[in-house]
Design an enzyme around this catalytic site. Structure first.
Site, PDB file in Angstrom:
ATOM      1  N   CYS A  68      -9.554   2.786  12.324  1.00 56.79           N
ATOM      2  CA  CYS A  68      -9.870   1.413  12.706  1.00 56.79           C
ATOM      3  C   CYS A  68     -11.348   1.155  12.431  1.00 56.79           C
ATOM      4  O   CYS A  68     -12.193   1.563  13.225  1.00 56.79           O
ATOM      5  CB  CYS A  68      -9.643   1.264  14.209  1.00 56.79           C
ATOM      6  SG  CYS A  68      -8.300   0.230  14.593  1.00 56.79           S
TER       7      CYS A  68
ATOM      8  N   CYS B 288      -3.376  -2.745  11.754  1.00 57.16           N
ATOM      9  CA  CYS B 288      -4.802  -2.668  12.031  1.00 57.16           C
ATOM     10  C   CYS B 288      -5.112  -3.193  13.432  1.00 57.16           C
ATOM     11  O   CYS B 288      -5.558  -4.339  13.604  1.00 57.16           O
ATOM     12  CB  CYS B 288      -5.618  -3.424  10.991  1.00 57.16           C
ATOM     13  SG  CYS B 288      -7.362  -3.088  11.228  1.00 57.16           S
TER      14      CYS B 288
ATOM     15  N   ASP C 107       3.521   0.946   7.598  1.00 55.85           N
ATOM     16  CA  ASP C 107       3.671   0.206   8.845  1.00 55.85           C
ATOM     17  C   ASP C 107       5.088   0.189   9.413  1.00 55.85           C
ATOM     18  O   ASP C 107       5.271   0.007  10.618  1.00 55.85           O
ATOM     19  CB  ASP C 107       3.237  -1.251   8.633  1.00 55.85           C
ATOM     20  CG  ASP C 107       1.752  -1.386   8.326  1.00 55.85           C
ATOM     21  OD1 ASP C 107       1.015  -0.406   8.522  1.00 55.85           O
ATOM     22  OD2 ASP C 107       1.346  -2.485   7.890  1.00 55.85           O
TER      23      ASP C 107
ATOM     24  N   LYS D 150      -0.530   2.279  12.210  1.00 56.51           N
ATOM     25  CA  LYS D 150      -0.180   1.132  11.366  1.00 56.51           C
ATOM     26  C   LYS D 150      -1.440   0.638  10.642  1.00 56.51           C
ATOM     27  O   LYS D 150      -1.948  -0.455  10.857  1.00 56.51           O
ATOM     28  CB  LYS D 150       0.462   0.028  12.204  1.00 56.51           C
ATOM     29  CG  LYS D 150       1.746   0.505  12.869  1.00 56.51           C
ATOM     30  CD  LYS D 150       2.757  -0.555  13.031  1.00 56.51           C
ATOM     31  CE  LYS D 150       3.978  -0.077  13.775  1.00 56.51           C
ATOM     32  NZ  LYS D 150       4.677   1.054  13.154  1.00 56.51           N
ATOM     33  N   THR D 151      -1.958   1.521   9.773  1.00 55.65           N
ATOM     34  CA  THR D 151      -3.138   1.176   8.971  1.00 55.65           C
ATOM     35  C   THR D 151      -2.937   1.698   7.545  1.00 55.65           C
ATOM     36  O   THR D 151      -2.159   2.627   7.328  1.00 55.65           O
ATOM     37  CB  THR D 151      -4.439   1.813   9.534  1.00 55.65           C
ATOM     38  OG1 THR D 151      -4.390   3.237   9.347  1.00 55.65           O
ATOM     39  CG2 THR D 151      -4.641   1.507  11.004  1.00 55.65           C
TER      40      THR D 151
ATOM     41  N   GLN E 178      -5.217  -5.905   1.847  1.00 56.91           N
ATOM     42  CA  GLN E 178      -5.238  -6.650   3.119  1.00 56.91           C
ATOM     43  C   GLN E 178      -6.476  -6.405   3.996  1.00 56.91           C
ATOM     44  O   GLN E 178      -6.941  -7.338   4.655  1.00 56.91           O
ATOM     45  CB  GLN E 178      -3.961  -6.370   3.917  1.00 56.91           C
ATOM     46  CG  GLN E 178      -2.701  -6.880   3.231  1.00 56.91           C
ATOM     47  CD  GLN E 178      -1.446  -6.581   4.026  1.00 56.91           C
ATOM     48  OE1 GLN E 178      -1.182  -7.176   5.052  1.00 56.91           O
ATOM     49  NE2 GLN E 178      -0.664  -5.624   3.551  1.00 56.91           N
TER      50      GLN E 178
ATOM     51  N   ALA F  79       0.825  -1.208   0.000  1.00 52.63           N
ATOM     52  CA  ALA F  79       0.000   0.000   0.000  1.00 52.63           C
ATOM     53  C   ALA F  79       0.865   1.266   0.000  1.00 52.63           C
ATOM     54  O   ALA F  79       0.694   2.152  -0.846  1.00 52.63           O
ATOM     55  CB  ALA F  79      -0.928  -0.011   1.216  1.00 52.63           C
ATOM     56  N   GLY F  80       1.806   1.356   0.933  1.00 48.49           N
ATOM     57  CA  GLY F  80       2.603   2.576   1.094  1.00 48.49           C
ATOM     58  C   GLY F  80       3.535   2.816  -0.076  1.00 48.49           C
ATOM     59  O   GLY F  80       3.645   3.953  -0.569  1.00 48.49           O
TER      60      GLY F  80
HETATM   61  C1  LIG Z   1      -6.187  -8.632   8.408  1.00 49.27           C
HETATM   62  C2  LIG Z   1      -5.861  -7.197   8.156  1.00 49.27           C
HETATM   63  C3  LIG Z   1      -6.861  -6.233   8.244  1.00 49.27           C
HETATM   64  C4  LIG Z   1      -6.580  -4.899   8.019  1.00 49.27           C
HETATM   65  N1  LIG Z   1      -7.587  -3.984   8.056  1.00 49.27           N
HETATM   66  C5  LIG Z   1      -7.333  -2.689   7.778  1.00 49.27           C
HETATM   67  C6  LIG Z   1      -8.389  -1.744   7.722  1.00 49.27           C
HETATM   68  O1  LIG Z   1      -9.547  -2.088   7.894  1.00 49.27           O
HETATM   69  N2  LIG Z   1      -8.071  -0.447   7.452  1.00 49.27           N
HETATM   70  C7  LIG Z   1      -6.791  -0.055   7.218  1.00 49.27           C
HETATM   71  O2  LIG Z   1      -6.568   1.134   6.978  1.00 49.27           O
HETATM   72  N3  LIG Z   1      -5.761  -0.934   7.268  1.00 49.27           N
HETATM   73  C8  LIG Z   1      -6.008  -2.235   7.527  1.00 49.27           C
HETATM   74  N4  LIG Z   1      -4.975  -3.146   7.533  1.00 49.27           N
HETATM   75  C9  LIG Z   1      -3.584  -2.660   7.503  1.00 49.27           C
HETATM   76  C10 LIG Z   1      -3.055  -2.300   6.123  1.00 49.27           C
HETATM   77  O3  LIG Z   1      -3.202  -3.374   5.228  1.00 49.27           O
HETATM   78  C11 LIG Z   1      -1.589  -1.938   6.264  1.00 49.27           C
HETATM   79  O4  LIG Z   1      -1.470  -0.971   7.270  1.00 49.27           O
HETATM   80  C12 LIG Z   1      -1.010  -1.390   4.974  1.00 49.27           C
HETATM   81  O5  LIG Z   1      -1.017  -2.399   3.998  1.00 49.27           O
HETATM   82  C13 LIG Z   1       0.398  -0.879   5.226  1.00 49.27           C
HETATM   83  O6  LIG Z   1       1.056  -0.591   4.026  1.00 49.27           O
HETATM   84  P1  LIG Z   1       2.642  -0.833   3.916  1.00 49.27           P
HETATM   85  O7  LIG Z   1       3.020  -0.451   2.555  1.00 49.27           O
HETATM   86  O8  LIG Z   1       3.321  -0.226   5.064  1.00 49.27           O
HETATM   87  O9  LIG Z   1       2.819  -2.406   4.098  1.00 49.27           O
HETATM   88  P2  LIG Z   1       2.303  -3.546   3.173  1.00 49.27           P
HETATM   89  O10 LIG Z   1       1.101  -3.125   2.417  1.00 49.27           O
HETATM   90  O11 LIG Z   1       2.195  -4.731   4.060  1.00 49.27           O
HETATM   91  O12 LIG Z   1       3.451  -3.744   2.087  1.00 49.27           O
HETATM   92  C14 LIG Z   1       4.804  -3.968   2.398  1.00 49.27           C
HETATM   93  C15 LIG Z   1       5.480  -4.546   1.162  1.00 49.27           C
HETATM   94  O13 LIG Z   1       6.892  -4.525   1.341  1.00 49.27           O
HETATM   95  C16 LIG Z   1       7.433  -5.737   0.856  1.00 49.27           C
HETATM   96  N5  LIG Z   1       8.723  -5.976   1.516  1.00 49.27           N
HETATM   97  C17 LIG Z   1       8.953  -6.511   2.738  1.00 49.27           C
HETATM   98  N6  LIG Z   1      10.265  -6.560   2.986  1.00 49.27           N
HETATM   99  C18 LIG Z   1      10.875  -6.034   1.910  1.00 49.27           C
HETATM  100  C19 LIG Z   1      12.232  -5.816   1.566  1.00 49.27           C
HETATM  101  N7  LIG Z   1      13.217  -6.161   2.377  1.00 49.27           N
HETATM  102  N8  LIG Z   1      12.503  -5.254   0.363  1.00 49.27           N
HETATM  103  C20 LIG Z   1      11.505  -4.887  -0.492  1.00 49.27           C
HETATM  104  N9  LIG Z   1      10.202  -5.092  -0.228  1.00 49.27           N
HETATM  105  C21 LIG Z   1       9.901  -5.649   0.968  1.00 49.27           C
HETATM  106  C22 LIG Z   1       6.370  -6.773   1.162  1.00 49.27           C
HETATM  107  O14 LIG Z   1       6.508  -7.907   0.319  1.00 49.27           O
HETATM  108  C23 LIG Z   1       5.087  -5.993   0.909  1.00 49.27           C
HETATM  109  O15 LIG Z   1       4.649  -6.161  -0.414  1.00 49.27           O
HETATM  110  C24 LIG Z   1      -5.243  -4.505   7.720  1.00 49.27           C
HETATM  111  C25 LIG Z   1      -4.240  -5.476   7.612  1.00 49.27           C
HETATM  112  C26 LIG Z   1      -4.550  -6.804   7.813  1.00 49.27           C
HETATM  113  C27 LIG Z   1      -3.461  -7.837   7.664  1.00 49.27           C
END
Ligand SMILES: Cc1cc2nc3c(=O)[nH]c(=O)nc-3n(C[C@H](O)[C@H](O)[C@H](O)COP(=O)(O)OP(=O)(O)OC[C@H]3O[C@@H](n4cnc5c(N)ncnc54)[C@H](O)[C@@H]3O)c2cc1C
Length: 486
Positions: free
Chosen positions: A429, A232, A386, A394-395, A99, A69-70
């Protein structure tokens, strides 16, 4: 206080759960098409939010780590604002999982295919896409070593790696146990491989629980929450209430115990109060506060919790306060059904680099300024999502708020301008208190942050939020947020 009319039964009639739809021979996708909500919502919002951003001539090689997402949102916002962007994204995954939808799969509202997106639709040709992972990061030399062994240099870095699960920290439990012997975990997914079985496993678990109750048993169901930051923070309770409501709708109930590391049901007192009321709505539901799952005996179906608590002693005249004594005990509970939320932590590449906080409760999480999202020591590094070592947020909703701030501040840094944009801690949330109702708890560093001015009280369970979350949020995520349009 004015209370909302209970539209949940009506909504469940209009938007039935998957099992009802299957029984009636209608696919959920058809229902969605008929309602026509998602594309309309997406286009209406797109036209009202898409603004022409002024392109900047700032130069420099930007590397984004992570294609969740981020990472995708940061990329989209940077591309929109730079006239000649030089962006490389390091993302191993072509499959992009929505997710938040894992909860709706777990409760039979979504099909698994509904949350499977494709990074090929989000990453344009002018962005260099390296389908690999960062193994290590050397922030002193601006160099990343990939798993392939290749080295990648950057001028500016956006860290968007998310977090990792630590099921192995629960003694006696292995990932292979999930989906068997009454154990489930909605969180289970592998973002690198693009797999997300947690939702389906939990939906099966909901139905096994229902069958056990229908057989005349009174199974014990435990729901856990660990003592680490989790993505979340409301998800452990979403599963608790939806499982109990799934039974309740059939006139059934069983013993549901929520075992949480926290000492209240939510950080906002009004929301905590409403969640207490929610728990009373279900027969035989209770909470054990300050209970952290440390061990599972899978064959014998027992779960052991660390329970730390304080006992109030005598009144101390000198200090004018009660003396307290710290206690620690291990509590073992029997279960028939166990929903596990694993401990979570920063990904290894960040934790093992110099980019993580060096000490304190956030040790290992990306050391960014809580307002500017700029690294506190490495000024050419920013964080989104996150992985950020922030007190909240962390959402996916937080990442959406991070994205324009990171893009604007990074461009200011490229141009040696003042860093001006500030994150207010926005966290969301969507707490599902029953099928058809959601408390949209939106808050930030200084308290509630409601998105809609006419619904200031973020603790009210509302039917409209359920419709929004089930039918509108995913298309908004896919068509707007992933494209930097909101
Ligand atoms: C069951 C569940 C329910 C949720 N419900 C909600 C909700 O209702 N509302 C809401 O706002 N949020 C919700 N979330 C949370 C939301 O999905 C996350 O907060 C969001 O996806 C965070 O984005 P991110 O990019 O930080 O991490 P992510 O989307 O998790 O992406 C991280 C990416 O980095 C990659 N990565 C990891 N390590 C490395 C590396 N070393 N090098 C390169 N790439 C790497 C991973 O493969 C992944 O693709 C929920 C999550 C879950 C699991």
């Amino acid at each position: 206080m004015k209370t909302e009319p209970n539209l949940a039964p009506l909504i469940n009639k209009i938007y039935p759960r998957q099992d009802t739809l299957v029984k009636e021979g209608v696919s959920r996708r058809h229902a969605l098409k008929l309602m026509g909500l998602s594309p309309i919502a997406a286009s209406v919002i797109a036209s009202s939010t898409a603004t022409e951003a002024k392109a900047s001539n700032a130069k420099g090689k930007i590397v984004i780590l992570g294609g969740g997402a981020g990472g995708i949102m940061a990329m989209a916002h940077l591309r929109k604002r730079l006239s000649n962007p030089d962006i490389t994204i390091v993302a191993p995954n072509e499959v992009h999982i929505y997710q938040p939808g894992q909860i709706f799969i777990a409760s039979g509202v979504y099909d698994p295919e509904d949350i499977k997106l494709d990074n090929n639709d989000f990453i344009p040709d002018d962005v260099k896409w390296i389908k690999d992972e960062a193994k290590s990061i050397d922030a002193d030399t601006n160099t990343i070593t990939l798993r392939s062994g290749e080295k990648l240099s950057y001028d500016f870095l956006v860290v968007a790696t998310g977090m990792q699960y630590h099921y192995e920290k629960i003694k006696g439990l292995s990932i292979d146990d999930i989906g068997k012997n009454g154990i489930s975990s909605v969180y289970l997914n592998d973002l690198e491989k693009g797999t997300y079985e947690g939702g389906e496993i939990t939906w099966k678990w909901f139905n096994e629980l229902k069958e056990a109750v229908q057989d005349g048993k009174k199974p014990k169901a435990l729901f856990t929450q660990p003592d680490t930051p989790i993505k979340c923070g409301g998800a452990p309770q979403k599963i608790l209430y939806l499982a109990a409501d799934y039974l309740r709708q059939e006139g059934l109930s069983t013993q549901c115990t929520f075992c949480t590391n926290t000492s209240s049901l939510f950080s906002l007192p009004n929301v905590a109060k409403e969640l207490s009321k929610t728990q009373k709505m279900y027969d035989d539901m209770s909470t054990k506060f300050n209970h952290v799952l440390i061990k599972v005996d899978v064959p014998n179906k027992t779960a052991t919790f660390a329970h730390a608590y304080q006992e109030q002693g005598e009144w101390d005249e000198d200090f004018e306060m009660y003396e307290t004594t710290d206690h620690y005990e291990e509590v073992t509970l029997e279960y028939d059904f166990l929903h596990v939320v694993p401990p979570m932590g920063p990904v290894d590449a960040v934790r093992d680099s110099s980019l993580g906080w060096q000490k304190g409760t956030a040790k290992g999480w990306l050391e960014v300024d809580r307002y500017t999202l700029q690294h506190r020591r490495y000024k050419n590094v920013f964080g989104i999502g996150d992985i950020c070592g922030l007190p909240m947020g962390k959402t996916g909703g937080s990442a959406r708020h991070h994205a324009p701030i990171v893009a604007k501040n990074l461009i200011s840094q490229m141009q040696d301008n003042e860093i001006k944009e500030k994150f207010d801690g926005y966290t969301v949330c969507p707490l599902k208190t029953q099928y058809g109702k959601i408390i949209m708890a939106e808050f930030g560093y200084d308290g509630p942050l409601p998105s809609l001015p006419f619904w200031k009280d973020v603790s009210v369970p509302r039917s409209a939020w359920w419709i929004f979350d089930v039918y509108m949020l995913k298309p908004m995520y896919q068509h707007l947020m992933m494209r930097g349009l909101m």
